[in-house]
Design an enzyme around this catalytic site. Structure first.
Site, PDB file in Angstrom:
ATOM      1  N   ARG A  52       0.967  -0.962   0.447  1.00 43.33           N
ATOM      2  CA  ARG A  52      -0.167   0.140   0.210  1.00 43.33           C
ATOM      3  C   ARG A  52       0.776   1.809   0.192  1.00 43.33           C
ATOM      4  O   ARG A  52       0.928   1.762  -0.660  1.00 43.33           O
ATOM      5  CB  ARG A  52      -1.165  -0.163   0.885  1.00 43.33           C
ATOM      6  CG  ARG A  52      -1.682   1.125   1.734  1.00 43.33           C
ATOM      7  CD  ARG A  52      -3.138   1.010   2.179  1.00 43.33           C
ATOM      8  NE  ARG A  52      -2.325   1.271   3.344  1.00 43.33           N
ATOM      9  CZ  ARG A  52      -3.289   1.115   4.304  1.00 43.33           C
ATOM     10  NH1 ARG A  52      -4.505   0.291   4.610  1.00 43.33           N
ATOM     11  NH2 ARG A  52      -2.581   0.795   6.261  1.00 43.33           N
ATOM     12  N   LYS A 151      -2.879   6.822   1.460  1.00 46.73           N
ATOM     13  CA  LYS A 151      -2.176   7.413   2.398  1.00 46.73           C
ATOM     14  C   LYS A 151      -1.055   8.259   2.583  1.00 46.73           C
ATOM     15  O   LYS A 151      -0.499   7.729   2.994  1.00 46.73           O
ATOM     16  CB  LYS A 151      -2.252   6.181   3.780  1.00 46.73           C
ATOM     17  CG  LYS A 151      -2.066   6.380   4.759  1.00 46.73           C
ATOM     18  CD  LYS A 151      -2.311   4.715   5.179  1.00 46.73           C
ATOM     19  CE  LYS A 151      -2.419   4.910   6.969  1.00 46.73           C
ATOM     20  NZ  LYS A 151      -3.724   5.245   7.359  1.00 46.73           N
ATOM     21  N   GLU A 184     -16.447   6.061   5.570  1.00 42.43           N
ATOM     22  CA  GLU A 184     -14.892   5.631   6.602  1.00 42.43           C
ATOM     23  C   GLU A 184     -15.016   6.586   8.305  1.00 42.43           C
ATOM     24  O   GLU A 184     -15.651   7.834   8.150  1.00 42.43           O
ATOM     25  CB  GLU A 184     -13.479   5.744   6.204  1.00 42.43           C
ATOM     26  CG  GLU A 184     -13.069   6.491   6.099  1.00 42.43           C
ATOM     27  CD  GLU A 184     -11.690   6.487   4.775  1.00 42.43           C
ATOM     28  OE1 GLU A 184     -11.673   5.319   4.583  1.00 42.43           O
ATOM     29  OE2 GLU A 184     -11.097   7.433   4.336  1.00 42.43           O
TER      30      GLU A 184
HETATM   31  N1  PXG Z   1      -9.162   4.840   7.048  1.00 43.49           N
HETATM   32  C1  PXG Z   1      -8.481   5.832   7.270  1.00 43.49           C
HETATM   33  C2  PXG Z   1      -8.631   6.955   6.437  1.00 43.49           C
HETATM   34  C3  PXG Z   1      -7.061   5.538   8.274  1.00 43.49           C
HETATM   35  O1  PXG Z   1      -6.434   6.583   8.176  1.00 43.49           O
HETATM   36  C4  PXG Z   1      -7.834   3.160   7.989  1.00 43.49           C
HETATM   37  C5  PXG Z   1      -8.942   3.819   7.304  1.00 43.49           C
HETATM   38  C6  PXG Z   1      -7.676   2.175   8.646  1.00 43.49           C
HETATM   39  O2  PXG Z   1      -7.043   0.689   7.797  1.00 43.49           O
HETATM   40  P1  PXG Z   1      -6.056   0.083   8.124  1.00 43.49           P
HETATM   41  O3  PXG Z   1      -4.838  -0.070   7.325  1.00 43.49           O
HETATM   42  O4  PXG Z   1      -4.940   0.566   9.856  1.00 43.49           O
HETATM   43  O5  PXG Z   1      -6.359  -1.259   9.057  1.00 43.49           O
HETATM   44  C7  PXG Z   1      -7.358   4.246   8.735  1.00 43.49           C
HETATM   45  C8  PXG Z   1      -5.866   3.741   9.517  1.00 43.49           C
HETATM   46  C9  PXG Z   1      -5.425   6.984  14.346  1.00 43.49           C
HETATM   47  C10 PXG Z   1      -4.762   6.219  12.515  1.00 43.49           C
HETATM   48  O6  PXG Z   1      -4.897   7.412  15.335  1.00 43.49           O
HETATM   49  C11 PXG Z   1      -4.759   5.816  11.718  1.00 43.49           C
HETATM   50  C12 PXG Z   1      -4.668   5.939  10.088  1.00 43.49           C
HETATM   51  C13 PXG Z   1      -3.712   6.106  10.614  1.00 43.49           C
HETATM   52  C14 PXG Z   1      -2.816   7.881  10.945  1.00 43.49           C
HETATM   53  C15 PXG Z   1      -3.605   7.567  12.769  1.00 43.49           C
HETATM   54  O7  PXG Z   1      -6.351   6.418  14.069  1.00 43.49           O
HETATM   55  N2  PXG Z   1      -5.051   5.121   9.570  1.00 43.49           N
END
Ligand code: PXG
Length: 287
Positions: A52, A151, A184
């Site tokens: 990713r 991301k 989301e």
């Molecule tokens: N959507 C978004 C916008 C994200 O930032 C997810 C979904 C979940 O993806 P993963 O691959 O982690 O299952 C994310 C996750 C936080 C935090 O503090 C979360 C993310 C990035 C930075 C901080 O909750 N990404």
């Protein structure tokens, strides 16, 4: 324990881990990143996170100055060096140092930053009681503007949505896309459970394709729940038996209130609990 930090070829302690004020990651949010978990000294789905990251970089016209294999070795080395059994890794690639104009060609070389530390997103009681939520007025970025599948270091729309939730005194927010479909949460993917079938927005519609989301879809198939990647409206969440979020930091957490509607029985439901149990087993198994 102190975090382990590596920047462009060298390890630093927290006080000395610094970046330039001319880094376009800081000046413009020009960069990409990953958040990754370590369970029992093993990095969870590292290859999926690296895939990713390289796709995010491709989307952002950013060349990562290391191969995937080199980066994989570095992450594993830093985790071992940290001595942490369970950890949270933040891996960033910024556009690097340039001048004050936004032209990325002025930046000589992208910077790679790796932090191995820990993270707690929600107090333990939220996993037992579930989260209270509202729908934010701030939509996610349009998929042809800044694709949510990248991301990127540009999280301002998600932070603005989060601020709406904070101002209203709820735990978390649901963000819609420009057309009004459920997208989301501020840093998590969303699932609804109705009559034993899981429904979640399709990744191509313009949301981040979460690594945890994909793992939960696999676990739901194994557990013989139905699974549908379909557009969802707020109504589908209000009327679901269960709603839950997934994310690397959050793992799996139930949603028990949304826009003043109680979801299901008002506590995290049996499917949410069952999938959390399966996810914990998968994470500690390490595959
Ligand atoms: N959507 C978004 C916008 C994200 O930032 C997810 C979904 C979940 O993806 P993963 O691959 O982690 O299952 C994310 C996750 C936080 C935090 O503090 C979360 C993310 C990035 C930075 C901080 O909750 N990404």
């Amino acid at each position: 324990m102190a975090p382990t930090i590596w920047i462009d070829g060298q390890y630093y302690d927290k006080a000395n881990a610094k970046v330039s004020v001319f880094d376009h990651g800081l000046l413009y949010g020009d960069g990409v990143f990953e958040g990754i978990r370590v369970y029992d000294r093993r990095v969870f789905r590292l290859d999926k996170h690296l895939d990713r990251l390289y796709h995010s970089a491709k989307g952002a016209w950013l060349e990562i100055p290391m191969t995937k294999a080199e980066l994989r070795r570095l992450v594993e080395e830093a985790v071992a060096k940290s001595g942490l059994v369970d950890a949270y890794i933040r891996l960033l690639v910024t556009r690097g140092v340039g001048d004050l104009g936004l032209d990325p060609r002025k930046c000589v070389r992208p910077s790679i930053i790796l932090i191995v530390d820990s993270i707690v997103l929600w107090p333990a009681d939220r996993y037992e009681k579930g989260l209270t939520c509202l729908t934010a007025a701030t939509p996610i970025n349009h998929r042809e503007s800044l694709s949510p599948r990248i991301k990127s270091l540009n999280y301002l729309s998600h932070i603005l949505a989060k601020v709406e939730g904070i101002a209203a005194g709820v735990d978390e927010v649901i963000m819609l896309d420009i057309s009004g479909y459920v997208a989301e949460a501020s840093g998590m993917n969303v699932f609804a459970v109705t009559n034993g079938t899981l429904k979640t927005p399709p990744a191509y519609a313009g949301i981040l394709r979460g690594v945890t989301r994909d793992a939960v879809i696999e676990l739901a198939r194994e557990a013989t729940y139905g699974i549908e990647e379909v557009p969802l409206n707020r109504y589908d969440l209000y009327t679901a038996d269960e709603v839950f979020f997934t994310g690397t930091a959050a793992e799996i957490v139930g949603v028990t209130k949304l826009d003043a509607r109680v979801i299901g029985a008002g506590v995290p439901g049996p499917v949410t609990k069952q999938l959390s149990k399966r996810f914990k087993a998968l994470a500690t198994r390490g595959d």
